[in-house]
Design an enzyme around this catalytic site. Structure first.
Site, PDB file in Angstrom:
ATOM      1  N   ASP A 103      60.272 124.441  35.858  1.00  0.00           N
ATOM      2  CA  ASP A 103      61.126 123.383  35.326  1.00  0.00           C
ATOM      3  C   ASP A 103      60.325 122.087  35.169  1.00  0.00           C
ATOM      4  O   ASP A 103      59.287 121.911  35.819  1.00  0.00           O
ATOM      5  CB  ASP A 103      62.308 123.104  36.278  1.00  0.00           C
ATOM      6  CG  ASP A 103      63.198 124.330  36.429  1.00  0.00           C
ATOM      7  OD1 ASP A 103      63.196 125.179  35.527  1.00  0.00           O
ATOM      8  OD2 ASP A 103      63.883 124.413  37.473  1.00  0.00           O
TER       9      ASP A 103
HETATM   10  N1  URA Z   1      63.155 128.198  40.323  1.00  0.00           N
HETATM   11  C1  URA Z   1      63.662 127.022  39.866  1.00  0.00           C
HETATM   12  O1  URA Z   1      64.815 126.705  40.105  1.00  0.00           O
HETATM   13  N2  URA Z   1      62.845 126.229  39.150  1.00  0.00           N
HETATM   14  C2  URA Z   1      61.556 126.532  38.871  1.00  0.00           C
HETATM   15  O2  URA Z   1      60.852 125.745  38.231  1.00  0.00           O
HETATM   16  C3  URA Z   1      61.046 127.734  39.355  1.00  0.00           C
HETATM   17  C4  URA Z   1      61.866 128.562  40.079  1.00  0.00           C
END
Ligand code: URA
Length: 236
Positions: A103
């Site tokens: 993310d």
């Molecule tokens: N899980 C999440 O919620 N975000 C990420 O970036 C990776 C795994």
């Protein structure tokens, strides 16, 4: 392989710059100055130098990045800055893409490559490569959460694969979480199910490859062949 392609791949420069370096007499093959870009060489055997420095050839590029917050793991985006924009301009034409997504606000280990076949294989849900995250939440984890994560939780009608939760005994709002799949916002949604909000998320391991502590946020480097092989090991 043509010498100009070899040089362009080995030095991560454009074909035009490769041809220009050859024409200027800066490149030698097996001890002799090369003059033509279309000269055919055996990329596995030829001793090629640029300005006297030996080059080595590898078909694909593998980059290990310590992703900072605020950039998206995509190749291009109309509004957001991408992880590719952290690399020099000459990497733009090499077909690199992030192997898996983090993310925008997640930091840590990200592999970028142009080896589509291998990346696809490693990321396939059938491959079960472990991905380990360090998580901080706005509330404490409880012992019972360990069992819940292991059994899997139902998120939008889909049961998650077993997730290993290791709570930090000193700071119970901090934990390591190990996934073998990559559902959308999976860690954040699992923590949400447990009644907590993630306040910090860092990926620290992919397969047997761990985040290089000498890379600060936003820094990157080429991976060694040994590290590329580590991606294939599913666990540490
Ligand atoms: N899980 C999440 O919620 N975000 C990420 O970036 C990776 C795994």
């Amino acid at each position: 392989m043509r010498l100009d392609k070899y040089l362009s791949d080995a030095c991560i420069i454009s074909r035009t710059r490769a041809v220009s370096a050859i024409r200027s007499g800066r490149v030698s093959v097996d001890g002799k100055t090369a003059t033509k870009g279309d000269m055919k060489i055996n990329e596995n055997k030829a001793a090629v130098t640029l300005d006297g420095k030996p080059l080595s050839y590898s078909e694909f590029i593998y980059i290990l990045m310590n992703k900072p917050a605020g950039v998206v793991s995509a190749t291009d985006d109309l509004r957001e800055k991408t992880v590719l924009s952290l690399l020099p301009e000459n990497y733009a034409t090499k077909g690199l893409f992030p192997a898996g997504r983090l993310d925008k606000d997640t930091v840590g280990l990200l592999v970028l490559t142009n080896d589509g076949k291998n990346a696809h294989r490693l990321l396939s849900p059938k491959h079960h490569v472990e991905k380990e995250y360090y998580v901080e939440c706005d509330g404490d984890f409880e012992e019972g959460d360990i069992e819940v994560c292991l059994k899997g939780v139902t998120l939008d009608g889909e049961l998650t694969k077993p997730c290993i939760l290791k709570i930090d005994p000193q700071n119970k709002n901090c934990a390591r979480m190990i996934l073998t799949e990559g559902k959308y916002h999976e860690i954040k949604r699992i923590c949400g199910y447990l009644g907590k909000k993630v306040t910090f998320l860092e990926r620290v391991r992919f397969g047997a490859l761990v985040l290089d502590p000498s890379l600060s946020r936003g820094q990157w480097r080429h991976m060694t062949n040994d590290e590329i092989a580590l991606l294939d090991r599913k666990e540490c």
